[in-house]
Design a protein around this motif. Structure first.
Motif, mmCIF file in Angstrom:
data_model
loop_
_atom_site.group_PDB
_atom_site.id
_atom_site.type_symbol
_atom_site.label_atom_id
_atom_site.label_comp_id
_atom_site.label_asym_id
_atom_site.label_seq_id
_atom_site.Cartn_x
_atom_site.Cartn_y
_atom_site.Cartn_z
ATOM 1 N N GLU A 1 0.820 -1.205 0.000
ATOM 2 C CA GLU A 1 0.000 0.000 0.000
ATOM 3 C C GLU A 1 0.858 1.262 0.000
ATOM 4 O O GLU A 1 0.504 2.272 -0.599
ATOM 5 C CB GLU A 1 -0.924 -0.006 1.226
ATOM 6 C CG GLU A 1 -2.037 -1.037 1.172
ATOM 7 C CD GLU A 1 -3.158 -0.585 0.272
ATOM 8 O OE1 GLU A 1 -3.139 0.601 -0.121
ATOM 9 O OE2 GLU A 1 -4.022 -1.402 -0.053
ATOM 10 N N ARG B 1 1.863 2.758 -3.426
ATOM 11 C CA ARG B 1 0.846 3.239 -4.362
ATOM 12 C C ARG B 1 0.913 4.765 -4.486
ATOM 13 O O ARG B 1 1.343 5.450 -3.562
ATOM 14 C CB ARG B 1 -0.550 2.830 -3.886
ATOM 15 C CG ARG B 1 -0.799 1.331 -3.970
ATOM 16 C CD ARG B 1 -2.237 1.029 -3.603
ATOM 17 N NE ARG B 1 -2.503 -0.408 -3.669
ATOM 18 C CZ ARG B 1 -3.688 -0.939 -3.391
ATOM 19 N NH1 ARG B 1 -4.699 -0.164 -3.036
ATOM 20 N NH2 ARG B 1 -3.857 -2.236 -3.471
ATOM 21 N N HIS C 1 -5.746 10.206 -4.774
ATOM 22 C CA HIS C 1 -6.977 9.446 -4.618
ATOM 23 C C HIS C 1 -8.138 10.376 -4.911
ATOM 24 O O HIS C 1 -8.082 11.583 -4.643
ATOM 25 C CB HIS C 1 -7.122 8.902 -3.188
ATOM 26 C CG HIS C 1 -6.255 7.715 -2.894
ATOM 27 N ND1 HIS C 1 -5.294 7.245 -3.748
ATOM 28 C CD2 HIS C 1 -6.213 6.885 -1.811
ATOM 29 C CE1 HIS C 1 -4.690 6.200 -3.220
ATOM 30 N NE2 HIS C 1 -5.219 5.959 -2.033
ATOM 31 N N SER C 2 -9.210 9.779 -5.419
ATOM 32 C CA SER C 2 -10.441 10.539 -5.580
ATOM 33 C C SER C 2 -11.210 10.520 -4.262
ATOM 34 O O SER C 2 -10.879 9.782 -3.328
ATOM 35 C CB SER C 2 -11.291 9.943 -6.702
ATOM 36 O OG SER C 2 -11.738 8.655 -6.332
ATOM 37 N N ASP D 1 -12.416 7.117 -3.581
ATOM 38 C CA ASP D 1 -11.350 6.233 -3.116
ATOM 39 C C ASP D 1 -11.104 6.427 -1.620
ATOM 40 O O ASP D 1 -10.919 5.457 -0.875
ATOM 41 C CB ASP D 1 -10.067 6.501 -3.893
ATOM 42 C CG ASP D 1 -10.173 6.084 -5.349
ATOM 43 O OD1 ASP D 1 -11.014 5.204 -5.640
ATOM 44 O OD2 ASP D 1 -9.445 6.642 -6.189
ATOM 45 N N TRP D 2 -11.071 7.691 -1.162
ATOM 46 C CA TRP D 2 -10.864 7.947 0.262
ATOM 47 C C TRP D 2 -12.017 7.359 1.084
ATOM 48 O O TRP D 2 -11.792 6.788 2.155
ATOM 49 C CB TRP D 2 -10.756 9.448 0.522
ATOM 50 C CG TRP D 2 -9.482 10.076 0.043
ATOM 51 C CD1 TRP D 2 -9.356 11.033 -0.919
ATOM 52 C CD2 TRP D 2 -8.156 9.814 0.512
ATOM 53 N NE1 TRP D 2 -8.040 11.380 -1.090
ATOM 54 C CE2 TRP D 2 -7.278 10.642 -0.212
ATOM 55 C CE3 TRP D 2 -7.615 8.957 1.469
ATOM 56 C CZ2 TRP D 2 -5.903 10.638 -0.012
ATOM 57 C CZ3 TRP D 2 -6.246 8.949 1.684
ATOM 58 C CH2 TRP D 2 -5.401 9.792 0.939
ATOM 59 N N ALA E 1 -13.954 4.785 0.245
ATOM 60 C CA ALA E 1 -13.835 3.318 0.236
ATOM 61 C C ALA E 1 -12.746 2.858 1.200
ATOM 62 O O ALA E 1 -12.894 1.845 1.890
ATOM 63 C CB ALA E 1 -13.549 2.835 -1.189
ATOM 64 N N GLU E 2 -11.626 3.622 1.243
ATOM 65 C CA GLU E 2 -10.552 3.261 2.166
ATOM 66 C C GLU E 2 -11.005 3.427 3.618
ATOM 67 O O GLU E 2 -10.680 2.623 4.495
ATOM 68 C CB GLU E 2 -9.328 4.138 1.886
ATOM 69 C CG GLU E 2 -8.052 3.650 2.524
ATOM 70 C CD GLU E 2 -7.472 2.424 1.821
ATOM 71 O OE1 GLU E 2 -6.487 1.889 2.328
ATOM 72 O OE2 GLU E 2 -8.012 2.004 0.784
ATOM 73 N N ASP F 1 -17.028 14.179 -0.921
ATOM 74 C CA ASP F 1 -17.853 12.967 -0.897
ATOM 75 C C ASP F 1 -19.013 13.172 0.081
ATOM 76 O O ASP F 1 -18.809 13.396 1.281
ATOM 77 C CB ASP F 1 -17.015 11.759 -0.475
ATOM 78 C CG ASP F 1 -17.762 10.460 -0.680
ATOM 79 O OD1 ASP F 1 -17.670 9.882 -1.771
ATOM 80 O OD2 ASP F 1 -18.467 10.030 0.269
#
Length: 422
Positions: free
Chosen positions: A307, A310, A314-315, A318-319, A321-322, A351
């Protein structure tokens, strides 16, 4: 029904009727009777046909069913093991006399066990639900029987029954005298049981989680591998007292593989991954749970290293989801502080779901104003809909993978009884 009326006899009294008269009268009577039967016979038959039942149909008989076994109640899942258990029960009820002709260890069976060993084994099996349903009261019965027959480890079973409450409610103080007896023959097990008793007798302390960091920068970097081994929702509190940690360390040094595994879990909860890995590796040869923990920790550290390589871009989705992954423990250890931080980054990136989740999280804070851990656990199983109201999560939560043996006595169960029946 009509009746047949014979012709009136006009012969004077005292005189016999001539033979021809008697013959004619008999013929007339018979003719009248026949005529009545002929007339009434059709209607009688019609009435009878209304109530007549059809002839029973002869169902064919399957010859294969003639020799089929009679139905019977289902028996045990493993008749061979049930037979061994019955032998153990019979031996455990003996008078303590060992077998007359003991066989070589490789050829020993349940019938060769002394009554004390048979009672001890039955207690272990009943306690852990092996080869039979778990039955703690029955386990205590067999431990008491083994103690009466002089088994050296029976006090350990009685101590654990006091700690766990096999029959009565748990009573850690009542376990201490039994632990003192165990110390004479099995110092490592006694020290580990003493740690359990001290932990049960220690006063409860409320955890005080650190407040989430207010890092809301869009390009703020996070390190998913930093807490790759931490799973505070499944482990003991990292703030173990020095006395408890000392007891656990002494039990580990005395040779208890379970204590060594538990010490690794303590280090894991406090975030010292190197010491945790060392403890798991040290006990892996003698403990399947420690071996599983060592493998799991190594795999998660590998995932954390991957990780870190990477890209940081991030979108907002993505943040979010993480953040959900760390909130639910999905593929990584659950880490609520990290989840809140990631929700904040996702919310600042635009978001809407992250904003709704943060509103829910901070709608019910702990009394000291920090994040309520119990409320976070409940929110982990829900998702926020477009209206802002919570709804059930479509994906089940991932179970935590850190392992420990069910009881301190589990390592004393013979390996052949731990394996599932063939």
């Amino acid at each position: 029904m009509a009746s047949v009326i014979a012709p009136h006899d006009t012969t004077p009294a005292g005189l016999a009727a001539p033979a021809w008269a008697r013959s004619a009268r008999g013929r007339l009577t018979r003719q009248l009777a026949a005529a009545c039967i002929a007339v009434l016979g059709g209607s009688v038959h019609a009435v009878a046909s209304v109530h007549a039942l059809p002839a029973p149909v002869q169902a064919p008989i399957e010859r294969a069913t003639l020799n089929a076994a009679s139905p019977h109640a289902p028996g045990p899942d493993n008749p061979a093991r049930e037979k061994i258990l019955n032998t153990l029960r019979s031996m455990a009820q003996g008078d303590g006399t060992p077998p007359r002709k003991p066989r070589a260890p490789a050829a020993r069976s349940a019938a060769d066990l002394p009554p004390a060993d048979a009672a001890w084994l039955l207690g272990l099996l009943a306690l852990h639900g092996l080869a039979m349903p778990a039955n703690p009261p029955q386990a205590q019965h067999w431990f008491e029987r083994a103690q009466m027959l002089g088994h050296p480890l029976a006090p350990a079973g009685l101590a654990w029954c006091q700690l766990s409450g096999c029959v009565a409610p748990p009573n850690p103080a009542a376990a201490l005298p039994w632990i003192a007896v165990v110390r004479r023959t099995h110092a490592a097990l006694a020290k580990y049981l003493e740690w359990h008793a001290a932990k049960a007798l220690a006063p409860l302390t409320e955890p005080n989680p650190a407040p989430p960091r207010r890092d809301t920068g869009r390009d703020a970097r996070h390190d998913p591998g930093r807490d790759a081994g931490r799973d505070t929702s499944a482990l003991a509190s990292p703030a173990s007292s020095p006395a408890l940690l000392k007891l656990l360390t002494e039990a580990s040094r005395a040779g208890s593989a379970q204590a060594t595994n538990e010490l690794g879990l303590e280090y894991l909860a406090s975030g010292d991954l190197d010491k945790a890995a060392a403890q798991f590796q040290a006990a892996s040869a003698r403990s399947a749970a420690a071996a599983a923990n060592a493998s799991l920790l190594a795999s998660r550290l590998h995932v954390g290293a991957a990780e870190r390589t990477r890209p940081a871009a991030h979108s907002a989705a993505d943040w979010y989801a993480e953040a959900q992954r760390y909130h639910r423990g999905d593929g990584v250890p659950a880490n609520y502080a990290e989840a809140v931080r990631l929700y904040q980054i996702a919310a600042s990136s635009g978001d809407a779901q992250a904003r709704r989740m943060l509103a829910l999280i901070f709608s019910r804070p702990a009394p000291d104003g920090t994040v309520d851990v119990a409320w976070m656990q409940q929110l982990a199983s829900v998702e926020t809909g477009p209206s802002g109201l919570p709804r059930a999560a479509a994906k089940p939560l991932a179970p935590h993978g850190w392992q420990r043996d069910p009881t301190p006595l589990y390592e004393l169960v013979p390996p052949e009884w731990r394996a599932p029946p063939r």
